[in-house]
Design an enzyme around this catalytic site. Sequence first.
Site, mmCIF file in Angstrom:
data_model
loop_
_atom_site.group_PDB
_atom_site.id
_atom_site.type_symbol
_atom_site.label_atom_id
_atom_site.label_comp_id
_atom_site.label_asym_id
_atom_site.label_seq_id
_atom_site.Cartn_x
_atom_site.Cartn_y
_atom_site.Cartn_z
ATOM 1 N N CYS A 20 0.918 -1.045 -0.035
ATOM 2 C CA CYS A 20 -0.084 -0.067 0.085
ATOM 3 C C CYS A 20 0.768 1.208 -0.053
ATOM 4 C CB CYS A 20 -1.062 0.051 1.211
ATOM 5 S SG CYS A 20 0.000 0.070 2.783
ATOM 6 N N CYS A 23 3.229 1.550 2.809
ATOM 7 C CA CYS A 23 4.573 0.972 2.699
ATOM 8 C C CYS A 23 5.765 1.833 1.971
ATOM 9 C CB CYS A 23 4.322 -0.257 2.112
ATOM 10 S SG CYS A 23 3.385 -1.455 2.970
ATOM 11 N N ASP A 440 7.255 30.772 -28.831
ATOM 12 C CA ASP A 440 8.349 31.240 -29.500
ATOM 13 C C ASP A 440 8.106 31.298 -31.336
ATOM 14 O OD1 ASP A 440 10.942 32.461 -30.207
ATOM 15 O OD2 ASP A 440 11.480 30.305 -30.813
#
Length: 762
Positions: A20, A23, A440
């Site tokens: 999980c 952990c 640009d």
Amino acid sequence: MTVEAPTGPPLQLNISGMTCAACAGRVEKALNRLDGVTASVNYATERAWITGMPAGRVAEAVAKVEKAGYGAQLHDDADDQWSRRANEVRVTSLRRRLLLAAVLTVPLMDITIVFALVPGWRFPGWEWLCLALAVPIVTWAAWPFHRTTLRNLRHGKVTMDTLVSLGIAASFGWALITLVLGIEGGSGYWLGFGTVPAGANSIYLDVAAGMTTFQLAGRYFETRSRRKAGDVLGALSRLAPTTVRVFEDGYERLKPVHELRRGDTFVVLPGEAIPADGLITSGRASVDTSMLTGEPLPRESRTGNTVVGGTISTNGRLQVQATSVGAHTQLAQMAALAEQAQARKANVQTLVDRITAYFVPGVITLAVLVTGAWLLSGAELSQAFGIGISVLIIACPCALGLATPTALMVGIGRGATLGILVKGQDALEASGRITTVVLDKTGTLTTGKMTVHSVTPLTAFTESEVLRIAATVEQGSEHMIGQAIGREARSRHLMLSDLVDFDVHPGRGATASVDGSAALVGNLAYLSENSVSGLQPLAGPLEQVQSSETSVFVAYRGELIGKIELADTIKADAAKAVAALHGLGLKTVLLTGDSDAAAQRIAAHTGIKHVYSGVLPAEKAAIVRGLKDEGNRVAMVGDGINDSVALAASDLGLAVATGTDIALKSADIILVREDLSVIPDAIALSRRTLMTIRINLLWAFGYNIAALPIAAAGLLNPLIAAGAMALSSVLVVYNSLRLQNFRSTRDHHAIREASGVRGSPG
């Protein structure tokens, strides 16, 4: 244990045993306790990224992870057998345990439910038969949950597995106690409403068995789905072939691709993948780049063209000289960027990790309090106990821990297949909130391949002499204008002088000594600053002396001698890309150092209404910051050195892959595909990913918030709670995997789907 570190940061460790998000947080904390180390652990990819780790301390990091109760192994991009084997073992183990649990749970639930509802059908010892069926389920089948719980309790920690293990143990333990001691309990619960007759104490055996089966099913499908999501992210790595036909002494020899060296010549047959970046020395073919850049049509390639590893020669034989091999190829670098993107956590994931860390102990405390409250209110022990178990199980936040990382992982992987390389999860998160896109001009909206349209002498110098002096100065320039002037001079076979005392002033001009005298090439303002004579006839507004093309003025020995007109070609798909950005509800801005007339020409063709022209490199960043100060969330798209500061100043920097190294380093997202639709694609994919994250989090939070009061009120059977919790995790992963279906914004429907805004702001 001896482990050798890789040469380049960050260090990567494969982590096993995590079940999980809590952990992952524990492993991360353990690694961050090492001096000078910064670690980030991703539960979805089961990988730890570590910076600041000297080569001699890798074994120390592995030991730290193992001390925390998890497995660790140095990650090897070239041969990650350990990770694949660990995943396969886990999936196989879960599948075996799930099959046994399901086979035994079905008859167990049939017996307990039927006999609980119909007392007349009960026979002596039926409860013990149920107990015999339940024992293998709650012990061997449920062992992964118990093992993780025991390991974490030894370290004084609790995780989501703790909630599952406690729920299983408590349900089975209560049924066992009532059977052994002969306690006659009151009414039981079935499907949350309605009661079963007294004497059905073993109903909690099917709760323990059903909970185990549902949780194993959820964990099994979640693990398979996460592996599938990881496969999307790692798809780039698998594009490169494993063997190569090396051309030596007139013969083709098949070798492992890792033996290919720069400068070697290799052969690619029709239908084969190109093993490395290189230059075509012989042959012609249509090269399919779709899997790498998202380009829909094959690209015609012939002698003198470059090819990229991982692409496919569809219809011709090519002889190629390797220019980049191994980790230096564009494919390898793209794959590395996609992998490293998982090391940077999104802001929302950091918040979720903090919530999860406190959620599990909070749920255990709440379950105890709810059980106690029901006992104090006069409820029977069995009823209060069952309600406490329901609270314990229903609030398990597994879906919460998976909501963000799985969506980001799939989103980043899908982007990589579309030619969008996201450097970090935080970049993907930021791009979904963009309101303004600054573009640009040169190299982004235009091809960047400028050509000289005219050379006008303004004194006694001839056209060829003006061009020769300008080209001599521009020999030292990497700017598109300088290269165009140089190409024109070469096409006229002009003999250039040696470059002496070259100096460049970005955005303004350059100087050098030509044949012993000073020469200047640049705009009028630059020549005026250097006291060049002959500018008086050109006095007046700049627009009067500059057409919609780019004008460059040439001075020699302090006197203006000529003017060179150049023009850049607008990319064919520029207008469509800008329209797609408008379709996404975004404001577009053109930012360029060229003249206003040249900028307005580009803006009129593409549909951009907001233009900043004649902007120096240092001023580009100031304009970006000004737009941000106005409340805009700004994305900057560029490709050159002049754009690097602006890219860094923006909320999100996007750089085209053909740009300079410094631009790519300053960018958050790298655009590999050549057509400009990749820009709206990046924004649309980010929005879709963020939407998926929000849906996942809404479901995860909403599920817990809505289910907790129902469970605490005694209206939810523990068996239903277990099934709902397992299903929530699977739904979150499945919803994230739907990102694989994202389509390019070249499809109008995809634009409308990705946009939550109507109209075109311009």
